[in-house]
Motif scaffolding. Structure first.
Motif, mmCIF file in Angstrom:
data_model
loop_
_atom_site.group_PDB
_atom_site.id
_atom_site.type_symbol
_atom_site.label_atom_id
_atom_site.label_comp_id
_atom_site.label_asym_id
_atom_site.label_seq_id
_atom_site.Cartn_x
_atom_site.Cartn_y
_atom_site.Cartn_z
ATOM 1 N N LYS A 519 0.716 -1.271 -0.081
ATOM 2 C CA LYS A 519 -0.023 0.058 0.073
ATOM 3 C C LYS A 519 1.007 1.102 -0.108
ATOM 4 C CE LYS A 519 -3.314 2.526 2.830
ATOM 5 N NZ LYS A 519 -4.070 2.670 4.204
ATOM 6 N N ILE A 520 0.614 2.072 -0.971
ATOM 7 C CA ILE A 520 1.530 3.486 -0.902
ATOM 8 C C ILE A 520 0.606 4.445 -0.207
ATOM 9 C CG2 ILE A 520 2.348 5.182 -2.697
ATOM 10 C CD1 ILE A 520 1.965 3.174 -4.733
ATOM 11 N N GLU A 521 1.190 5.017 0.958
ATOM 12 C CA GLU A 521 0.646 5.876 1.691
ATOM 13 C C GLU A 521 0.259 7.229 1.257
ATOM 14 O OE1 GLU A 521 -0.340 4.811 4.701
ATOM 15 O OE2 GLU A 521 0.155 2.964 3.913
ATOM 16 N N LYS A 522 -0.787 7.936 1.724
ATOM 17 C CA LYS A 522 -1.345 9.075 1.428
ATOM 18 C C LYS A 522 -0.364 10.114 1.390
ATOM 19 C CE LYS A 522 -5.246 12.484 2.199
ATOM 20 N NZ LYS A 522 -4.397 13.639 1.949
ATOM 21 N N CYS A 523 0.719 10.133 2.171
ATOM 22 C CA CYS A 523 1.736 11.208 2.281
ATOM 23 C C CYS A 523 2.388 11.247 1.080
ATOM 24 C CB CYS A 523 2.610 10.864 3.581
ATOM 25 S SG CYS A 523 3.556 9.433 3.437
ATOM 26 N N PHE A 524 2.825 9.986 0.260
ATOM 27 C CA PHE A 524 3.471 10.027 -0.988
ATOM 28 C C PHE A 524 2.837 10.466 -2.183
ATOM 29 C CE2 PHE A 524 5.728 6.515 1.434
ATOM 30 C CZ PHE A 524 6.651 7.279 1.886
ATOM 31 N N ILE A 525 1.110 10.260 -1.971
ATOM 32 C CA ILE A 525 0.416 10.540 -3.002
ATOM 33 C C ILE A 525 -0.164 12.040 -3.224
ATOM 34 C CG2 ILE A 525 -2.089 9.986 -4.044
ATOM 35 C CD1 ILE A 525 -0.095 7.566 -3.806
ATOM 36 N N ASP A 526 0.122 12.533 -1.807
ATOM 37 C CA ASP A 526 -0.052 14.162 -1.962
ATOM 38 C C ASP A 526 0.788 14.980 -2.747
ATOM 39 O OD1 ASP A 526 -2.191 13.653 -0.254
ATOM 40 O OD2 ASP A 526 -1.280 14.072 1.703
#
Length: 601
Positions: A519-526
């Motif tokens: 799972k790629i965390e939201k902090c990287f998606i932001d």
């Protein structure tokens, strides 16, 4: 004539008999005196041998305290050669002290002889040896002799005193950090309060707690956790003065007594200093850990004048700091009492929420980025509080974790998710339901067997359930994580690793453990779509996962640009507000029916 001669012979015989008798008695007396002397010499030799063999120092003196005899142990204890002490005052031979005050041993001898009483000192006596100044703890007595003078008997009790001190230290100190324990702190605190009352002074209590320490224990093991506690204690001690007291309250909680303060700001400055000292990374073996501390401050006499009440209020301030902003410090305020009461009510209400059927599961849709179809959902816990309405996990999940209620609630979550999967299968819309596991759940005994029972009871194949497990959980070497994961895989359930790239887990863990997705965390998606944001971390995770033949799941997608960039990078699945918020099962079913809307995203 004959008669005269006979009479003369008779007289000579009598005289000779008398002479012989005298000679015999004289010889017998001599033999007896000789035998008595031998016996006396033998008795004296035995007495000397006994005195030499005694495991105590023996010193004989005259009535003025001048040394007339000392056995070898007395010479050794005084730090002199065997005959060096003869003729000198006993005070000079044995420099004794009692509770730090010099003892006049010669005067004690004179008092002992004058009173004809035994004087005894059992505790607190110390002898300083002449030879090297070595301190020897002694227990000694002085007894009068019948023929005049006195005898001193000294026992070396240093070993016993050390053992007593060690036992006393163990009783009053924490075995891991060496800090005073709760009992010792209470004693010092009571003394500090008494002193402050007499001198109208100011003192402070600081309650310090390590933020998220449980996750360190759960993920890295108790050995690493113990080393963190030891280093934590060392850093806190460096922030206070010698007159202050740092104690371990228990677990990951520490309590500090600051005395002789001038202002309340002095205590707050120390608290801020502690927060800053803890913020530096903790290097424990191969790990570099980010550790934070929350600190609560209460002052005497401003906040209270009772020992227990001050500790309680410092504790409340610490919890308020933890809720407000972990890794900070707060001074006690009256409103915190109400907030603490509210937390107590919250925990009590949570204990009844399960039996009252107040928990519900919402589901957030997950899209396959290749087919642009909804193929799975993420199960999210909600609490329908009878008075406060629908509550999010951030409002109550920490209470579930701290009170161990996460175990029965976690079992309910899995059973409900499996039941919902069964319902969707029956409707001809099979979806993979993703369920998050906490560390406490993961390490629960027979966890795989419990999951197998839940799947069997609902008649759901294992591949319909995906377990989301934080990477940090798998780092704990004291737990057989690989065996547990393989048991999950044998049930057919997929394993997704979350928080990868944000903690201490390395690529080696993904290669070692049986996993299916990252799972790629939201902090990287932001970072995607922002000026200067090249999404390098996302690209690296996707490339790495593809090499290991793992799926990638992006969380927290909030706009179409992020979605398209993820698809372009080769990410497999995504979920977030842009695709749909968490909703009741009916909402997911309606979304599945509107397939066109999904295709147009």
């Amino acid at each position: 004539m004959t008669t005269l001669l006979l009479a003369l012979c008779l007289c000579l015989a009598v005289v000779l008999s008398v002479l012989l008798a005298c000679q015999w008695h004289a010889a017998r007396a001599w033999r007896m005196r000789h035998a008595t002397g031998v016996v006396l010499q033998a008795a004296q030799a035995r007495t000397l041998a006994l005195l030499h063999a005694l495991p105590a120092a023996v010193v004989g003196t005259d009535h003025e305290g001048i040394v007339e005899y000392l056995n070898p142990r007395a010479s050794a204890m005084g730090g002199r050669l065997p005959d060096d002490g003869l003729g000198m005052p006993v005070t000079q031979l044995l420099p004794l002290f009692h509770d730090g005050t010099p003892i006049d041993a010669a005067r004690q001898v004179r008092d002992c002889v004058a009173r004809q009483e035994v004087l005894e000192v059992a505790r607190g006596a110390v002898l300083l040896r002449h030879l090297d100044g070595k301190r020897i703890d002694v227990q000694y007595s002085c007894a009068p002799l019948a023929q005049g003078g006195a005898v001193l008997l000294l026992h070396d009790v240093s070993a016993r005193r050390r053992a007593e001190q060690q036992l006393e230290f163990i009783a009053h100190h924490d075995g891991l950090t060496g800090l005073p324990n709760r009992l010792h702190f209470q004693i010092r605190f009571e003394h500090g309060i008494a002193y402050a009352r007499r001198h109208q002074g100011l003192l402070a209590v600081l309650f310090v707690d390590i933020d998220r320490f449980k996750s360190i224990n759960d993920s890295l093991g108790h050995d690493v956790g113990d080393q963190v506690l030891t280093e934590f204690a060392r850093r806190v001690q460096q922030c206070v003065r010698k007159v202050d007291t740092v104690a371990r309250q228990g677990g990951d909680e520490f309590i500090i007594l600051l005395t002789e303060l001038r202002t309340a700001q002095d205590a707050e400055r120390v608290a801020e200093k502690i927060v800053g000292a803890i913020a530096a990374p903790f290097v424990i073996g191969e790990y570099s850990l980010a550790v934070a501390a929350s600190v609560g401050v209460a002052l005497y006499p401003d906040d209270d004048d009772d020992v227990n009440a001050l500790i309680e209020k410092a504790d409340l301030a610490m919890y308020a700091a933890k809720r407000h902003a972990p890794g900070t410090c707060l001074r006690y305020a009256a409103r915190m009492q109400t907030q603490s009461y509210s937390r107590t009510i919250l925990e009590t209400a949570l204990r009844h929420a399960l039996e009252r059927d107040e928990f519900v599961l919402y589901y957030q849709p997950r899209m396959n980025l290749r087919t642009r179809s909804i193929t799975g959902v993420k199960a999210l816990l909600r609490w329908k509080h009878p008075e406060l309405g629908l509550m999010m996990p951030l409002d109550f999940l920490h209470v579930l974790e701290e009170s161990a209620l996460i175990l029965p609630v976690g079992a309910w979550v899995l059973a409900t998710a499996v039941g919902q999967a069964r319902s969707w299968i029956a409707q001809g819309q099979p979806l993979t339901v993703s369920v998050s596991l906490s560390a406490r759940q993961f390490y629960q005994r027979d966890i795989a067997r419990n999951f197998a029972a839940a799947l069997e009871a609902a008649g759901v194949p294992g591949h319909c359930i995906e377990l989301e497990i934080a990477a940090a959980i798998l780092i704990d070497r004291s737990q057989n994580c690989e065996l547990i994961l393989r048991q999950f895989r044998q049930l057919g359930m997929a394993i997704a690793i979350s928080d990868f790239g944000t903690g201490d887990a390395s690529l080696n863990y993904l290669k070692r453990f049986p996993t299916d997705a990252v799972k790629i965390e939201k902090c990287f998606i932001d970072d995607l779509g922002k000026p200067g944001g090249d999404g390098a971390m996302v690209r690296a995770i996707v490339a790495m996962a593809r090499t290991l033949e793992l799926r990638t799941i992006a969380g927290g997608v909030e706009n179409g640009e992020q979605l398209e960039l993820l698809a372009e990078m080769g990410c497999d699945e995504a979920f977030g507000y842009f695709l749909g918020r968490a909703m009741a099962p009916e909402g997911i079913e309606a979304l599945l029916k509107s397939g066109e809307a999904i295709q147009n995203l």
